[in-house]
Design a protein around this motif. Structure first.
Motif, PDB file in Angstrom:
ATOM      1  N   ARG A  28      37.903  36.367  43.521  1.00 62.86           N
ATOM      2  CA  ARG A  28      38.346  35.280  42.637  1.00 62.86           C
ATOM      3  C   ARG A  28      37.296  34.185  42.523  1.00 62.86           C
ATOM      4  N   ALA A  29      36.703  33.801  43.636  1.00 64.61           N
ATOM      5  CA  ALA A  29      35.798  32.642  43.662  1.00 64.61           C
ATOM      6  C   ALA A  29      34.406  32.944  43.170  1.00 64.61           C
ATOM      7  N   LEU A  30      33.865  34.117  43.516  1.00 58.98           N
ATOM      8  CA  LEU A  30      32.457  34.408  43.251  1.00 58.98           C
ATOM      9  C   LEU A  30      32.238  35.678  42.437  1.00 58.98           C
ATOM     10  N   ALA A  31      33.313  36.202  41.843  1.00 63.56           N
ATOM     11  CA  ALA A  31      33.234  37.422  41.033  1.00 63.56           C
ATOM     12  C   ALA A  31      32.652  38.596  41.818  1.00 63.56           C
ATOM     13  N   ALA A  32      32.963  38.657  43.104  1.00 64.35           N
ATOM     14  CA  ALA A  32      32.475  39.751  43.948  1.00 64.35           C
ATOM     15  C   ALA A  32      33.145  41.064  43.542  1.00 64.35           C
ATOM     16  N   ARG A  86      35.155  27.796  39.387  1.00 73.13           N
ATOM     17  CA  ARG A  86      35.819  29.040  39.780  1.00 73.13           C
ATOM     18  C   ARG A  86      36.075  29.064  41.286  1.00 73.13           C
ATOM     19  N   ALA A  87      35.084  28.690  42.075  1.00 75.62           N
ATOM     20  CA  ALA A  87      35.232  28.676  43.537  1.00 75.62           C
ATOM     21  C   ALA A  87      36.296  27.664  43.955  1.00 75.62           C
ATOM     22  N   ARG A  88      36.270  26.501  43.356  1.00 71.60           N
ATOM     23  CA  ARG A  88      37.255  25.455  43.666  1.00 71.60           C
ATOM     24  C   ARG A  88      38.662  25.948  43.348  1.00 71.60           C
ATOM     25  N   ARG A  89      38.843  26.549  42.204  1.00 68.78           N
ATOM     26  CA  ARG A  89      40.164  27.057  41.809  1.00 68.78           C
ATOM     27  C   ARG A  89      40.657  28.160  42.728  1.00 68.78           C
ATOM     28  N   ALA A  90      39.724  28.887  43.332  1.00 69.21           N
ATOM     29  CA  ALA A  90      40.094  29.969  44.249  1.00 69.21           C
ATOM     30  C   ALA A  90      40.395  29.453  45.656  1.00 69.21           C
ATOM     31  N   GLY A  91      40.191  28.164  45.891  1.00 67.89           N
ATOM     32  CA  GLY A  91      40.533  27.587  47.182  1.00 67.89           C
ATOM     33  C   GLY A  91      39.370  27.143  48.036  1.00 67.89           C
TER      34      GLY A  91
END
Length: 130
Positions: A28-32, A86-91
């Motif tokens: 979610r945060a880094l498109a891994a 994106r990272a912030r939204r993922a926690g």
């Protein structure tokens, strides 16, 4: 020296508590992208390979023999603001807001749920780092 495709001579390998949840955070945060995993007889993740922006990292569930480890990663992205959001939204916890650095990167930093630090950077100039 043979090295598997997508790996480099030095590949980060991080032990985390709650590996399954951590894998979902990275997605979610880094498109891994998960490349593959192996599990131990007790069902815990013994090894999982994740690709982030062309680089591979490996993860495993922490144990008494291999306690949770912390690391810092420097991640280049196309758009630092979008990646930080994106990272912030993922926690992820923001530890440094995005800003232009004197070495030519637009960069900010986050701490992930496992305690690792990710420096999220967008290169603004061509050429060497310094």
């Amino acid at each position: 020296m043979p090295i598997p495709e997508g790996f480099s001579a030095v590949t980060p390998y991080v032990f985390v508590d709650g590996t399954e949840a951590y894998l979902h955070f990275l997605q979610r945060a880094l498109a891994a992208e998960e490349l593959g995993r192996s599990t131990a007889p007790d069902g815990r993740i013994a090894n999982c390979q994740m690709r982030i922006s062309g680089a591979t990292i490996m993860l495993a569930e922490a144990s008494e023999a291999f306690p949770a480890s912390r690391a810092a990663f420097y991640l280049y992205v196309e758009d630092a603001e979008a990646a930080m959001l994106r990272a912030r939204r993922a926690g992820a916890e923001v530890i440094m807001e995005i800003g232009d650095m004197d070495y030519g990167d637009r960069q900010g930093g986050v701490r992930d749920p496992a305690g690792n630090i990710w420096w999220i950077s967008q290169r603004l100039v061509a050429g060497p780092y310094y």
